[in-house]
Write an enzyme that holds these catalytic residues in place. Structure first.
Site, short mmCIF file in Angstrom:
data_model
loop_
_atom_site.label_atom_id
_atom_site.label_comp_id
_atom_site.label_asym_id
_atom_site.label_seq_id
_atom_site.Cartn_x
_atom_site.Cartn_y
_atom_site.Cartn_z
N GLY A 1 0.81 -1.21 0.00
CA GLY A 1 0.00 0.00 0.00
C GLY A 1 0.84 1.26 0.00
N SER A 2 0.38 2.26 0.72
CA SER A 2 1.01 3.58 0.66
C SER A 2 2.38 3.67 1.31
CB SER A 2 0.08 4.62 1.28
OG SER A 2 -1.08 4.79 0.49
N THR A 3 2.80 2.64 2.07
CA THR A 3 4.17 2.67 2.59
C THR A 3 5.18 2.65 1.44
OG1 THR A 3 4.25 0.25 2.84
CG2 THR A 3 3.53 1.54 4.75
N PHE A 4 4.77 2.10 0.29
CA PHE A 4 5.66 2.05 -0.87
C PHE A 4 5.91 3.43 -1.47
CE2 PHE A 4 6.79 1.09 -5.33
CZ PHE A 4 7.86 0.23 -5.11
N LYS A 5 5.09 4.40 -1.11
CA LYS A 5 5.28 5.76 -1.63
C LYS A 5 6.64 6.32 -1.23
CE LYS A 5 0.31 6.71 -1.70
NZ LYS A 5 -0.84 7.37 -1.05
#
Length: 482
Positions: free
Chosen positions: A212-216
């Site tokens: 999810g958004s941790t990959f941002k």
């Protein structure tokens, strides 16, 4: 001698020669394979003939050996706080073999490792006293993670960014390895292996899921390293709403009122703006995002800590719409908590990734070091110091006034990133809640953490990285900085 007797004699001689050749072949060529065969009971008899060496946490053994009653296996493995440390130790079973550290260091722990033998032992083939495995695990961090995860299905990893030491590794639901260590534990084994929650799977490093958004954080690092944007405070080119290229699909943000149009990287991380990072991934192109992800450890076939972790993946051969989805940690991007802890650790460590490891040393029975793993591989630079500094500042904004406020720790500097990853076809199942972070204390102590909560008793509307995962990360970071 008549012809018949002569032919018979030659035939018998050939049979004898064939037997001699076969016996020689078995003795010198197949002997090791036969000796190592898992069905060879002599191996189990030898392994459990004496007490095994121990796995050590902070100076205390978390394993032991117990004398059995009857049978030809004299001892069996026991565990202190088995469910707490099972993701580290694995199990050693008289029937089902050994996993994790128990499996990797089986020869050391049962005394058959050649490094344990002195010259006389080698000549006489005498079994040496077993060695010990000294882990890097901090019991306070381990206990904090286990308690905070509670009855949730999930996992957590904590790493010292400077040294790469794994301070905590927990997977829940857990199991007690003592219950499957003996000869008569078939019912317990069947119950564990048939449990739909898979308690024997080490979710911390053996079950990659969409981050999810941790990959941002990875996408932001790629943009800064590439020069697409000069700093975390430069405005991006990010329309809101953003339509995935070549489609009519509009990518929504969690909050429609968030200031995500053309937002800076800092603001985009603070509000977790999907439009910014999806567009950023497309602008960079999949090859540049992939290259940066691989520097952090994605797509590595061999990540041994020393237990081998499953590969965290960034895909190839995508169209632009799919590339956009990878920018928010979806499509075919997968990561383990270990991998996401490595991302935060590298950022916290000024852009250098220290090799993660959960074994400090292995020793013989007298405490002499046979192998020292601390600092063995050094650190590898994955982003520049300026990129790391900018991302630290932006991650600290996430915690101080963004989506990660539940990770705040009084007296410590904390940076983090939340994530909520879709689960199931058309996001039909409860999403995964993620949080990855680091904390720095005033005395120089540092820790990086990643947490995933796969499921809990929270309602779907309450599932978020800040609500479920950040408090767990905070408990672990507080324990590490104590």
């Amino acid at each position: 001698m008549n012809k018949t007797i002569r032919h018979t004699s030659v035939f018998v001689l050939l049979l004898v020669l064939a037997l001699l050749v076969r016996a020689t072949w078995v003795q010198f060529h197949d002997s090791k394979a036969l000796a190592d065969d898992k069905l060879n009971r002599r191996n189990a008899i030898e392994q459990y003939a004496y007490p095994l060496g121990d796995i050590i946490v902070a100076g205390d053994a978390v394993t032991g050996s117990k004398r059995t009653k009857g049978g030809d296996l004299a001892y069996k493995r026991t565990y202190k706080d088995g469910p707490l440390y099972s993701a580290v130790t694995g199990y050693s079973s008289q029937v089902y073999g050994a996993t994790q550290l128990e499996g990797i260091y089986k020869d050391l722990l049962d005394g058959t490792d050649n490094r344990l033998k002195n010259p006389l032992d080698t000549l006489t083939n005498k079994r040496a006293d077993p060695g010990e495995v000294l882990t890097t695990i901090d019991p306070a961090v381990q206990k904090a993670a286990y308690k905070a995860l509670g009855d949730k299905k999930g996992a957590a990893v904590a790493i010292d960014p400077k040294s790469g030491k794994i301070l905590g590794m927990v997977s829940t639901p857990s199991y007690d390895p003592s219950k499957i260590s003996g000869l008569t534990d078939g019912d317990a084994w069947k119950a564990l292996t048939s449990d739909e929650d898979k308690p024997m799977v080490n979710r911390a490093m053996r079950q990659p899921l969409p981050p999810g958004s941790t990959f941002k954080l990875v996408v932001a690092a790629a943009a800064l390293e590439d020069g697409l944007y000069g700093s975390v405070d430069e405005k991006t080119s990010s329309p809101n709403p953003y339509t995935l290229p070549g489609t009519r699909t509009v990518l929504k943000n969690e909050s429609s009122s968030a200031p995500c149009e053309n937002a800076t990287i800092r603001t985009a991380l603070q509000y977790s703006c999907n439009n910014v990072f999806a567009k950023m991934a497309v602008d960079l192109g999949q090859d540049k995002v992939k290259s940066q992800a691989e520097k952090f450890g994605f797509n590595a076939d061999k990540l041994d800590v020393p237990v081998r972790a499953s590969k965290s993946a960034y895909p190839s051969d995508m169209d632009k719409a799919q590339t956009a989805l990878t920018g928010i940690g979806q499509f075919d991007v997968t990561a383990t908590p270990l991998q996401m802890a490595m991302v935060s650790a590298a950022i916290a460590n000024g852009g250098e990734l220290a090799s993660p490891h959960m074994v400090s040393k292995v020793t013989d029975s007298d405490g002499n070091v046979l192998q020292d793993y601390d600092g063995a591989d050094g650190a590898e630079r994955v982003v520049s110091s300026s990129t790391a500094e900018g991302l630290q500042s932006a991650m600290e904004t996430v915690v101080s006034k963004g989506t990660g406020t539940n990770a705040q720790i009084s007296g410590a500097t904390v940076g983090g990133k939340t994530g909520t990853a879709q689960h199931g076809e058309n996001n039909s199942k409860t999403p995964y809640a993620w949080f990855t972070s680091y904390a720095k204390g005033g005395d120089g102590k540092e820790v990086a953490v990643a947490v995933i909560v796969e499921s809990s008793d929270a309602s779907r509307s309450e599932v978020s990285g800040n609500g479920l995962a950040a408090p767990i990360a905070s408990a672990m970071m507080r324990a590490a900085l104590r």
